[in-house]
Write an enzyme that holds these catalytic residues in place. Structure first.
Site, PDB file in Angstrom:
ATOM      1  N   HIS A   6      96.497 -20.583 -84.696  1.00  0.00           N
ATOM      2  CA  HIS A   6      97.287 -19.601 -85.436  1.00  0.00           C
ATOM      3  C   HIS A   6      98.106 -18.866 -84.385  1.00  0.00           C
ATOM      4  O   HIS A   6      97.563 -18.443 -83.358  1.00  0.00           O
ATOM      5  CB  HIS A   6      96.395 -18.627 -86.205  1.00  0.00           C
ATOM      6  CG  HIS A   6      97.153 -17.782 -87.184  1.00  0.00           C
ATOM      7  ND1 HIS A   6      98.037 -16.801 -86.790  1.00  0.00           N
ATOM      8  CD2 HIS A   6      97.167 -17.775 -88.549  1.00  0.00           C
ATOM      9  CE1 HIS A   6      98.567 -16.219 -87.847  1.00  0.00           C
ATOM     10  NE2 HIS A   6      98.062 -16.794 -88.931  1.00  0.00           N
ATOM     11  N   ALA A   8      99.181 -15.963 -84.158  1.00  0.00           N
ATOM     12  CA  ALA A   8      98.756 -14.593 -83.880  1.00  0.00           C
ATOM     13  C   ALA A   8      97.643 -14.538 -82.854  1.00  0.00           C
ATOM     14  O   ALA A   8      97.426 -13.505 -82.217  1.00  0.00           O
ATOM     15  CB  ALA A   8      98.299 -13.905 -85.174  1.00  0.00           C
ATOM     16  N   SER A   9      96.948 -15.640 -82.658  1.00  0.00           N
ATOM     17  CA  SER A   9      95.830 -15.667 -81.718  1.00  0.00           C
ATOM     18  C   SER A   9      96.328 -15.745 -80.282  1.00  0.00           C
ATOM     19  O   SER A   9      96.973 -16.731 -79.893  1.00  0.00           O
ATOM     20  CB  SER A   9      94.930 -16.863 -81.999  1.00  0.00           C
ATOM     21  OG  SER A   9      94.049 -17.090 -80.905  1.00  0.00           O
ATOM     22  N   PRO A  10      96.046 -14.741 -79.462  1.00  0.00           N
ATOM     23  CA  PRO A  10      96.464 -14.821 -78.058  1.00  0.00           C
ATOM     24  C   PRO A  10      95.822 -15.989 -77.328  1.00  0.00           C
ATOM     25  O   PRO A  10      96.418 -16.565 -76.408  1.00  0.00           O
ATOM     26  CB  PRO A  10      96.016 -13.475 -77.479  1.00  0.00           C
ATOM     27  CG  PRO A  10      94.958 -12.975 -78.394  1.00  0.00           C
ATOM     28  CD  PRO A  10      95.325 -13.486 -79.756  1.00  0.00           C
TER      29      PRO A  10
END
Length: 221
Positions: A6, A8-10
């Site tokens: 995803h 948004a996942s760093p």
């Protein structure tokens, strides 16, 4: 290679940045955490911890972003790549920085911010002190060297830059840590397609946080 992610996942973004550096083509498979797609039986069969990132390379099924980073360089990097050299001492320092990011800096970031954003908990001053202690340690590392583990960029920098970008996303003031600031700006210029991969993903990460209590916290690994 199938890469479940995803944006948004760093931690997903750290792997995507390294893959670009290695000129690897990932078969990107978007996992919609907001609709609980990661909890579907088809994904749980791949990763029983139902988190991203997850990598499938032939018969290897791997999660934990730092394990994925190390694997990609070991398998697909040049022999004795500067990203993760064979020398035992150098590799030990890189490993220490990776474990520091996972077990100290990253976990303290999550301990402080996640309860506030996902559970509507009040700010905890003690947890903030712990986070600032970890940042002071990273700042010392970067005062001594231009990169996290020495004179060259390594897998440790790809891991740490994702965590530091999370701090930027929540508008944490990094001016108290000039060595981190300088290193961070340097990474933005040195990492291939940083703007496309990390900056755009960071905006989604910020929006993900701002969605507030009830948001899913499985973009963490």
């Amino acid at each position: 290679m199938d890469f479940y992610y995803h944006p948004a996942s760093p931690y997903c973004r750290s792997v995507m940045l390294l893959a670009k550096a290695l000129k690897l083509q990932l078969n990107l498979r978007f996992v919609d955490l907001m609709t609980d797609e990661h909890l579907k039986p088809s994904f749980v069969a791949i990763n029983p911890f139902h988190c991203v990132p997850t990598l499938i390379d032939n018969d290897l099924n791997l999660w934990e972003s730092r394990a994925i980073l190390v694997y990609l360089v070991d398998k697909y990097g040049r022999t004795n790549s500067r990203l993760y050299p064979k020398d035992a001492r150098t590799r030990a320092i890189i490993n220490q920085r990776l474990f520091f990011d996972h077990g100290t800096l990253g976990s303290r970031f999550e301990d402080y911010y996640y309860p506030m954003y996902f559970e509507n908990a009040p700010a905890d001053a003690t947890k903030m002190e712990k986070l600032e202690e970890a940042l002071a340690t990273l700042n010392r590392y970067l005062t001594d060297n231009p990169y996290a583990a020495g004179p060259n960029i390594t897998v440790a920098d790809y891991s740490l830059v994702a965590t530091v970008s999370s701090l930027e996303a929540v508008q944490f003031d990094l001016t108290k840590y000039p060595a981190i600031q300088g290193w961070y700006e340097g990474c933005k210029g040195a990492m291939v397609d940083y703007q496309e991969i990390n900056e755009s993903g960071m905006l989604q990460y910020r929006a993900y946080f701002e969605s507030g209590p009830g948001a899913n916290a499985n973009a963490r690994d």
